[in-house]
Design a protein around this motif. Structure first.
Motif, PDB file in Angstrom:
ATOM      1  N   ASP A  93       0.836  -1.212   0.000  1.00  0.00           N
ATOM      2  CA  ASP A  93       0.000   0.000   0.000  1.00  0.00           C
ATOM      3  C   ASP A  93       0.866   1.255   0.000  1.00  0.00           C
ATOM      4  OD1 ASP A  93      -2.335  -1.480  -0.013  1.00  0.00           O
ATOM      5  OD2 ASP A  93      -2.674  -1.288   2.152  1.00  0.00           O
ATOM      6  N   ALA A  94       1.900   1.270   0.837  1.00  0.00           N
ATOM      7  CA  ALA A  94       2.779   2.436   0.948  1.00  0.00           C
ATOM      8  C   ALA A  94       3.533   2.707  -0.352  1.00  0.00           C
ATOM      9  CB  ALA A  94       3.769   2.234   2.101  1.00  0.00           C
ATOM     10  N   ALA A  95       3.815   1.645  -1.107  1.00  0.00           N
ATOM     11  CA  ALA A  95       4.535   1.791  -2.378  1.00  0.00           C
ATOM     12  C   ALA A  95       3.606   2.041  -3.555  1.00  0.00           C
ATOM     13  CB  ALA A  95       5.379   0.542  -2.630  1.00  0.00           C
ATOM     14  N   GLY A  96       2.290   2.134  -3.304  1.00  0.00           N
ATOM     15  CA  GLY A  96       1.352   2.475  -4.365  1.00  0.00           C
ATOM     16  C   GLY A  96       0.818   1.315  -5.175  1.00  0.00           C
ATOM     17  N   TRP A  97       0.976   0.077  -4.696  1.00  0.00           N
ATOM     18  CA  TRP A  97       0.419  -1.073  -5.398  1.00  0.00           C
ATOM     19  C   TRP A  97      -1.080  -1.104  -5.179  1.00  0.00           C
ATOM     20  CZ3 TRP A  97       3.207  -5.158  -7.923  1.00  0.00           C
ATOM     21  CH2 TRP A  97       4.580  -4.931  -8.002  1.00  0.00           C
ATOM     22  N   GLN A  98      -1.820  -1.469  -6.210  1.00  0.00           N
ATOM     23  CA  GLN A  98      -3.277  -1.513  -6.153  1.00  0.00           C
ATOM     24  C   GLN A  98      -3.737  -2.962  -6.055  1.00  0.00           C
ATOM     25  OE1 GLN A  98      -5.196   0.461  -9.419  1.00  0.00           O
ATOM     26  NE2 GLN A  98      -7.227  -0.140  -8.766  1.00  0.00           N
ATOM     27  N   SER A  99      -4.646  -3.229  -5.126  1.00  0.00           N
ATOM     28  CA  SER A  99      -5.196  -4.580  -4.980  1.00  0.00           C
ATOM     29  C   SER A  99      -6.180  -4.872  -6.101  1.00  0.00           C
ATOM     30  CB  SER A  99      -5.923  -4.724  -3.641  1.00  0.00           C
ATOM     31  OG  SER A  99      -5.007  -4.678  -2.589  1.00  0.00           O
ATOM     32  N   VAL A 100      -6.194  -6.124  -6.543  1.00  0.00           N
ATOM     33  CA  VAL A 100      -7.123  -6.570  -7.570  1.00  0.00           C
ATOM     34  C   VAL A 100      -7.549  -8.000  -7.235  1.00  0.00           C
ATOM     35  CG1 VAL A 100      -5.269  -7.360  -9.095  1.00  0.00           C
ATOM     36  CG2 VAL A 100      -7.498  -6.861 -10.046  1.00  0.00           C
ATOM     37  N   ARG A 101      -8.809  -8.282  -7.432  1.00  0.00           N
ATOM     38  CA  ARG A 101      -9.342  -9.628  -7.201  1.00  0.00           C
ATOM     39  C   ARG A 101      -9.501 -10.300  -8.562  1.00  0.00           C
ATOM     40  NH1 ARG A 101     -13.870  -8.305  -4.737  1.00  0.00           N
ATOM     41  NH2 ARG A 101     -15.195  -8.634  -6.526  1.00  0.00           N
ATOM     42  N   LEU A 102      -8.817 -11.407  -8.747  1.00  0.00           N
ATOM     43  CA  LEU A 102      -8.857 -12.102 -10.030  1.00  0.00           C
ATOM     44  C   LEU A 102     -10.081 -12.988 -10.177  1.00  0.00           C
ATOM     45  CD1 LEU A 102      -5.110 -13.094 -10.373  1.00  0.00           C
ATOM     46  CD2 LEU A 102      -6.315 -11.250 -11.558  1.00  0.00           C
ATOM     47  N   ALA A 103     -10.526 -13.588  -9.096  1.00  0.00           N
ATOM     48  CA  ALA A 103     -11.665 -14.510  -9.170  1.00  0.00           C
ATOM     49  C   ALA A 103     -12.253 -14.712  -7.784  1.00  0.00           C
ATOM     50  CB  ALA A 103     -11.232 -15.856  -9.746  1.00  0.00           C
ATOM     51  N   GLN A 104     -13.437 -15.250  -7.776  1.00  0.00           N
ATOM     52  CA  GLN A 104     -14.093 -15.637  -6.537  1.00  0.00           C
ATOM     53  C   GLN A 104     -14.556 -17.071  -6.738  1.00  0.00           C
ATOM     54  OE1 GLN A 104     -13.941 -13.623  -4.114  1.00  0.00           O
ATOM     55  NE2 GLN A 104     -15.232 -14.549  -2.599  1.00  0.00           N
ATOM     56  N   PRO A 105     -14.173 -18.027  -5.993  1.00  0.00           N
ATOM     57  CA  PRO A 105     -13.372 -17.987  -4.774  1.00  0.00           C
ATOM     58  C   PRO A 105     -11.893 -17.762  -5.078  1.00  0.00           C
ATOM     59  CG  PRO A 105     -13.821 -20.259  -5.344  1.00  0.00           C
ATOM     60  CD  PRO A 105     -14.572 -19.388  -6.340  1.00  0.00           C
ATOM     61  N   ILE A 106     -11.090 -17.662  -4.038  1.00  0.00           N
ATOM     62  CA  ILE A 106      -9.659 -17.404  -4.170  1.00  0.00           C
ATOM     63  C   ILE A 106      -9.006 -18.534  -4.967  1.00  0.00           C
ATOM     64  CG2 ILE A 106      -7.500 -17.114  -2.898  1.00  0.00           C
ATOM     65  CD1 ILE A 106      -9.246 -16.086  -0.545  1.00  0.00           C
ATOM     66  N   LEU A 107      -8.117 -18.153  -5.870  1.00  0.00           N
ATOM     67  CA  LEU A 107      -7.417 -19.128  -6.710  1.00  0.00           C
ATOM     68  C   LEU A 107      -6.156 -19.646  -6.021  1.00  0.00           C
ATOM     69  CD1 LEU A 107      -7.567 -17.140 -10.061  1.00  0.00           C
ATOM     70  CD2 LEU A 107      -9.048 -19.030  -9.368  1.00  0.00           C
ATOM     71  N   ARG A 108      -5.744 -20.831  -6.396  1.00  0.00           N
ATOM     72  CA  ARG A 108      -4.444 -21.334  -5.947  1.00  0.00           C
ATOM     73  C   ARG A 108      -3.355 -20.465  -6.572  1.00  0.00           C
ATOM     74  NH1 ARG A 108      -3.998 -26.488  -3.825  1.00  0.00           N
ATOM     75  NH2 ARG A 108      -1.904 -26.568  -4.709  1.00  0.00           N
ATOM     76  N   THR A 109      -2.179 -20.417  -5.966  1.00  0.00           N
ATOM     77  CA  THR A 109      -1.103 -19.545  -6.432  1.00  0.00           C
ATOM     78  C   THR A 109      -0.782 -19.749  -7.903  1.00  0.00           C
ATOM     79  OG1 THR A 109      -0.154 -19.420  -4.224  1.00  0.00           O
ATOM     80  CG2 THR A 109       1.299 -18.871  -6.041  1.00  0.00           C
ATOM     81  N   GLU A 110      -0.582 -21.005  -8.314  1.00  0.00           N
ATOM     82  CA  GLU A 110      -0.196 -21.255  -9.706  1.00  0.00           C
ATOM     83  C   GLU A 110      -1.321 -20.909 -10.676  1.00  0.00           C
ATOM     84  OE1 GLU A 110      -1.297 -25.175  -7.693  1.00  0.00           O
ATOM     85  OE2 GLU A 110      -0.027 -23.486  -7.193  1.00  0.00           O
ATOM     86  N   THR A 111      -2.564 -21.088 -10.267  1.00  0.00           N
ATOM     87  CA  THR A 111      -3.698 -20.723 -11.114  1.00  0.00           C
ATOM     88  C   THR A 111      -3.840 -19.209 -11.194  1.00  0.00           C
ATOM     89  OG1 THR A 111      -4.800 -22.755 -10.428  1.00  0.00           O
ATOM     90  CG2 THR A 111      -6.171 -21.094 -11.498  1.00  0.00           C
ATOM     91  N   ALA A 112      -3.604 -18.527 -10.083  1.00  0.00           N
ATOM     92  CA  ALA A 112      -3.691 -17.061 -10.054  1.00  0.00           C
ATOM     93  C   ALA A 112      -2.671 -16.432 -10.996  1.00  0.00           C
ATOM     94  CB  ALA A 112      -3.498 -16.547  -8.629  1.00  0.00           C
ATOM     95  N   ALA A 113      -1.472 -16.991 -11.054  1.00  0.00           N
ATOM     96  CA  ALA A 113      -0.449 -16.445 -11.954  1.00  0.00           C
ATOM     97  C   ALA A 113      -0.896 -16.548 -13.410  1.00  0.00           C
ATOM     98  CB  ALA A 113       0.874 -17.164 -11.740  1.00  0.00           C
ATOM     99  N   LEU A 114      -1.473 -17.687 -13.792  1.00  0.00           N
ATOM    100  CA  LEU A 114      -1.974 -17.852 -15.163  1.00  0.00           C
ATOM    101  C   LEU A 114      -3.167 -16.940 -15.431  1.00  0.00           C
ATOM    102  CD1 LEU A 114      -1.725 -21.730 -15.491  1.00  0.00           C
ATOM    103  CD2 LEU A 114      -0.255 -20.011 -16.565  1.00  0.00           C
ATOM    104  N   ALA A 115      -4.065 -16.832 -14.457  1.00  0.00           N
ATOM    105  CA  ALA A 115      -5.222 -15.945 -14.611  1.00  0.00           C
ATOM    106  C   ALA A 115      -4.770 -14.498 -14.760  1.00  0.00           C
ATOM    107  CB  ALA A 115      -6.162 -16.097 -13.418  1.00  0.00           C
ATOM    108  N   ALA A 116      -3.743 -14.109 -14.028  1.00  0.00           N
ATOM    109  CA  ALA A 116      -3.226 -12.739 -14.118  1.00  0.00           C
ATOM    110  C   ALA A 116      -2.683 -12.455 -15.518  1.00  0.00           C
ATOM    111  CB  ALA A 116      -2.145 -12.516 -13.067  1.00  0.00           C
ATOM    112  N   CYS A 117      -1.957 -13.401 -16.080  1.00  0.00           N
ATOM    113  CA  CYS A 117      -1.443 -13.215 -17.444  1.00  0.00           C
ATOM    114  C   CYS A 117      -2.585 -13.102 -18.447  1.00  0.00           C
ATOM    115  CB  CYS A 117      -0.515 -14.370 -17.827  1.00  0.00           C
ATOM    116  SG  CYS A 117       1.050 -14.356 -16.949  1.00  0.00           S
TER     117      CYS A 117
END
Length: 108
Positions: free
Chosen positions: A68-92
């Motif tokens: 937050d202090a460095a100015g990064w913005q939160s974003v929700r990729l999906a509901q429910p929460i994705l597994r780490t490896e799935t989130a990386a692919l979804a982000a791309c």
């Protein structure tokens, strides 16, 4: 062709990565923040985009505060929460789809 390979960087600790990031647009994937599709379309084709995908258990309070202090913005990729490896692919996929990277009209 239309190939775009994301650069995956091991920036050391999260705090080192935050400090070293020079991307114009910086997002952190998590369970809070607006859905990815609701973000303002501030990124233009060719601009740098960075996205942090946290660990399975989520980021700590101190990590969230540093982002937050460095100015990064939160974003929700999906509901429910994705597994780490799935989130990386979804982000791309989100970056390619919503911000149309790279500029396909000039790519041969």
């Amino acid at each position: 062709g239309r190939v775009w390979l994301p650069e995956i960087v091991d920036g050391g600790s999260l705090f080192e990565a935050i400090g070293a990031c020079e991307a114009k647009h910086r997002w952190v994937a998590g369970f809070d923040g607006p859905p990815a599709g609701a973000l303002p379309s501030g990124a233009e084709k060719g601009e740098s985009i960075a996205l942090i995908v946290g660990p399975e258990g989520g980021l700590s309070d101190s990590e969230h505060q540093a982002l937050d202090a460095a100015g990064w913005q939160s974003v929700r990729l999906a509901q429910p929460i994705l597994r780490t490896e799935t989130a990386a692919l979804a982000a791309c996929a989100w970056v390619v789809a919503d911000y149309r990277r790279p500029d396909y009209t000039n790519n041969q």
